[in-house]
Every structure is written in C-alpha cells, then in structure tokens.
Write an enzyme that holds these catalytic residues in place. Structure first.
Site, short mmCIF file in Angstrom:
data_model
loop_
_atom_site.label_atom_id
_atom_site.label_comp_id
_atom_site.label_asym_id
_atom_site.label_seq_id
_atom_site.Cartn_x
_atom_site.Cartn_y
_atom_site.Cartn_z
N LYS A 92 0.80 -1.24 -0.21
CA LYS A 92 0.20 -0.01 -0.05
C LYS A 92 0.77 1.18 0.13
O LYS A 92 1.85 1.57 0.62
CB LYS A 92 -0.89 0.08 1.18
CG LYS A 92 -1.95 1.11 1.41
CD LYS A 92 -3.22 0.96 0.50
CE LYS A 92 -3.76 2.10 0.29
NZ LYS A 92 -3.45 2.98 -0.97
N LYS A 128 5.28 1.70 -3.03
CA LYS A 128 5.35 3.14 -3.58
C LYS A 128 5.49 2.93 -5.08
O LYS A 128 6.24 2.09 -5.49
CB LYS A 128 6.47 3.92 -2.88
CG LYS A 128 5.95 5.36 -3.10
CD LYS A 128 5.26 5.93 -1.95
CE LYS A 128 4.94 7.33 -2.01
NZ LYS A 128 4.29 7.85 -0.89
N ASP A 168 0.07 10.70 -4.73
CA ASP A 168 0.93 11.15 -4.03
C ASP A 168 1.37 12.49 -4.75
O ASP A 168 0.50 13.13 -5.52
CB ASP A 168 2.34 10.35 -3.87
CG ASP A 168 3.29 10.69 -2.83
OD1 ASP A 168 3.20 10.55 -1.69
OD2 ASP A 168 4.54 11.32 -3.37
N1 GLU Z 1 1.01 9.11 -0.48
C1 GLU Z 1 0.54 9.20 0.95
C2 GLU Z 1 1.72 8.76 1.66
O1 GLU Z 1 2.71 8.98 1.51
C3 GLU Z 1 -0.65 8.30 0.83
C4 GLU Z 1 -0.54 6.70 0.39
C5 GLU Z 1 -1.63 5.79 0.30
O2 GLU Z 1 -2.66 6.29 0.54
O3 GLU Z 1 -1.77 4.80 -0.15
O4 GLU Z 1 1.49 8.12 2.74
#
Ligand code: GLU
Length: 448
Positions: A92, A128, A168
């Site tokens: 995730k 990611k 992101d």
């Molecule tokens: N990009 C966000 C973070 O850095 C959210 C990631 C998500 O919701 O999976 O946590």
C-alpha cells in the site's frame, strides 16, 4: 565480522549494496540508528536477519510508459512500482509523478511507507510507485493518456488483495480517476485496487483531507503533551499541494495563525495569518502552485519571497509539507533562532539528518512523517475496508476514526520512548514502535 554485528559494518554493507541511492540510504540509516540495539538484542530477529531482510524490497517492477501528446509527438517515460514489504498486508502506498522520480526515491518512499503503515495499526504492507513524468503544463487529455499508458503495465501487478496504490505528489483525485478507469477496463473488475477514488465510484469521505488533517491532529497531541493548545500558535507551512493546504485549513479552523505556504519557486508570507477563505479557495484550484500563491499574496496583502523557503520566517510551529529534504541543518538553525517550538512533518522525510540533529540538540519536539503524516494512508486503509464490505461510512465517523488513529500513533511513540525526562524523541519512538510490528510479522512468517 557479520554485516549486522555493529552499526558501522551495517552501514558499510548497505552503502555497497545500494550505490548512489542517497535517499534510500538516508531513510534506512535513520531507522537503523534508532532500532539497531533493539534488533541485535532480540536473538530471534537477529538470527533470522530481519533487519537485512527489511533492507531489500520484496520486488521492484520497472517499465516503459509510452504516450502521445496533443501534437502527436510520442514520449517515453519510465515507471516503477516498488512492492517493499507485504508482511502486514497488501502493499500500500502512493504513486508520484515528478521529473525527479528515480529508483532511489521510490525505494526510500516505499521503505518509509512500510513503517508508517505499520504505525496505523491497519493490515497494510508498504509500497510506492511513480514515473519520471512532468505533468506541469500538460493538458487534461495528456494527463489522461499518460495515466492510461502507466496503467497498461501496472494493472497486472496490483489488486485489492495484492497491492493498492493511491495518490502522492502530482497524483490526486483526477489522476486516480483515470488510473482507476483504465484498471477497471483492463482487469474487467470493479474493485478497490486503488484508493483516493472519487466518492461516486468507491471513494471515501475524508480521504482527500486526511494527510493534512491527520498532521494537525497529531500536532494537537504533541501540544497537549506539553499542556499547550493550537489556538494562537503561529504556524509556518511549506508546500501548496493537498497536504499543505489541508493542514493549513485545519490549523486555521482550530485557531492557529498560518503565516506561510510555498512552491519550488518561492514562499508566500503573511504575518497576520493567511485568511481561511483564501486557503479554501486554493483547494479548488488546479493551476501551478506558484501562480496560485502569488495570486494569494496579492489577495491578502502578503509578501511573495521569490526563491525562498518559509524557514526564515518567525513561527512557533513548522510543518514541512512539500517534499523530501526540503529543510536542512541551516534551515533548522534559522527556525530555532526565530523561536520555533515544535516541528511535525507532513511530507515524507522533509528534514535532512542535519536538521533532525539540530532540532534534537535544541530539544525541539520533532515528529517524523512516518508518524505525523500517516493519516492519509490510514484513511486509504479505511477506504479499502469500505470497498471490501460494499459500504460507505459517514464523514463524521471517518473523521473521528482519523483522530483516534493519530492519537494512537502518538501514544505508541510515547510508550516506546523512554528517553530523557521532559523531552520526547518522537523520532526514536516512531522508529521503535514501527520496527517492532514489522519485524515481528516478518519473523513470524519465517525466513524466505
Ligand atoms: N502518498 C500518501 C503517503 O505518503 C498516501 C498513500 C496511500 O494512501 O496509500 O502516505
């Protein structure tokens, strides 16, 4: 000597193994420094090489993204998905589109995400993704075609129980819509394989606000720990994206004075506090952030400091919400001289190691992003739960859950941190609590 027998050996090993990956080395070093003795003292973990295991992603997928612009010219970009650790749940983490994106940056983000997600207490692993694509100046259709081309490869690697990407930097509701549409067409399934979706097709209330709001809820806990309140505090925020604007909005709602926002080209400063209506108007805006901020400066009578960051402005609290390594040792010293009393990270790893050292030396409480910005991914976890059970929860309920999750993360940091009296090292607290959870899960699932 074994590579993880002492911290120096470990660092040498890590550097040799990941040459030139500065951000990744920085993120691992940050965690390893705090958890190394816990690790070596736990014979089971040590024998199973749990720390070394966590220095390697489960897998990294790298792929070509080929798309056509509005003039018919073809462009070739590179996309990645780093599936870092799936021990706690499906991978995730967000997707970032930015010309600076590379494997080191995505590895560091996926590493951080693994531990951040663990702190939420939800069953989500760490990942990611992203591409070295610059969306600046691109038309809506170009963005759509890029998202579709990106998903043409990504779709085979994700799924609600496998890997669940989200947004992101430069990937917001619009991009998630395009990515989700392409996923749904290719996979021929309607599932919660992405989060941050529009409310009309499986999205969750409070998801958009969650990172920024969660940051302020965490900050409120830090202040309460010192018997202080947010009302009346002067807050410097950097960035002008989703996290920065929602953090600013919530801070102002709770009575703070937000004196800055920024872009890569400069900073907006308004001593009397940026008016709430202007922040709210900015949230509907889609133009580039510099244009947005100079417009805001004109509208409120604030100053535009070209080429500056907010870190030279006097403030009580600093909330770096832009990007990695945006606040270095010199910035930290300038903030300290100007009276900063507390720092909480809204971005991922916005403070350099030098900045963190300076804050800790001055005994300024400093919350790392893996704790203080976990609200976004926590709400994503709640979006997954809603999708899996074919339900949609009320806004109020979700906001309350967000508050509780941030309070719980704060509690975990404090429970771990047995440092000096009167000073909480949130950094160490977050690293220890997160590592404990991930390491136990990795160990319990066997070496392999
Ligand atoms: N990009 C966000 C973070 O850095 C959210 C990631 C998500 O919701 O999976 O946590």
């Amino acid at each position: 000597m074994e590579k993880d027998e002492n911290l120096e050996e470990f660092r040498r090993w890590l550097k040799e193994r990941n040459p030139g990956e500065e951000e990744f080395l920085q993120a691992v070093d940050d965690l390893a420094t705090d958890v190394f003795s816990l690790y070596t003292q736990n014979q089971d973990w040590y024998d199973a090489c749990v720390l070394l295991h966590l220095c390697e992603a489960d897998r990294i997928i790298s792929f070509r993204v080929c798309w056509e612009d509005d003039n018919g010219a073809v462009h070739v970009n590179r996309g990645w998905r780093v599936q870092y650790c799936g021990a706690i749940g499906p991978y995730k983490g967000g997707i970032r589109f930015h010309p600076t994106v590379n494997e080191s940056i995505l590895k560091f983000l996926a590493f951080e995400q693994t531990f951040k997600n663990a702190l939420t207490g939800l069953p989500i692993g760490g990942g990611k993704g992203g591409a070295d694509f610059d969306p600046r100046g691109r038309s809506d259709r170009e963005i759509m075609r890029f998202c579709q081309a990106f998903m043409d490869e990504l779709y085979r690697h994700i799924g609600e129980n496998t890997d669940v990407p989200a947004g992101d930097i430069n990937v917001g509701r619009r991009e998630i819509g395009y990515l989700f549409g392409q996923y749904r067409r290719l996979a021929n399934t309607f599932s919660g394989a992405l989060t941050g979706k529009d409310i009309e097709f499986g999205g969750s209330h409070v998801r958009m606000e969650a990172t920024g709001y969660g940051l302020v809820y965490f900050l409120r806990c830090m202040l309460a720990q010192r018997n202080q309140e947010l009302g009346g505090q002067v807050v410097a925020v950097s960035g002008a994206g989703n996290v920065a604007l929602h953090a600013a909005q919530k801070a102002v709602q709770l009575g703070a004075k937000v004196v800055s926002l920024s872009s890569s080209r400069g900073a907006l400063y308004y001593r009397d506090g940026i008016p709430r209506e202007l922040i709210e108007k900015a949230l509907d805006h889609r133009a580039g952030s510099t244009e947005l901020l100079t417009g805001m400066a004109d509208a409120c009578g604030g100053e535009w400091h070209k080429g500056s960051t907010p870190w030279s402005f006097p403030c009580d609290i600093a909330l770096p919400c832009a990007t990695q390594n945006e606040l270095d040792g010199n910035d930290a010293r300038a903030l300290i001289e100007n009276g900063v009393k507390m720092v909480a990270e809204g971005a991922n790893m916005p403070c350099t190691a030098g900045a963190i050292e300076a804050f800790q030396k001055a005994r300024i409480p400093h919350a790392p992003g893996k704790a203080s910005n976990a609200g976004g991914v926590a709400l994503s976890g709640l979006e997954m739960a809603q999708n899996a059970s074919f339900t949609r929860w009320e806004q109020e309920r979700l906001n309350e859950q967000l508050v509780e999750i941030m309070q719980d993360i704060h509690r975990q940091c404090i429970a771990e941190e047995q440092g000096e009296k009167d000073y909480i090292n949130y950094h160490r607290g977050a690293n220890l609590a997160a590592f404990r959870r991930v390491a136990s899960a990795v160990y319990a699932q066997g070496v392999g």
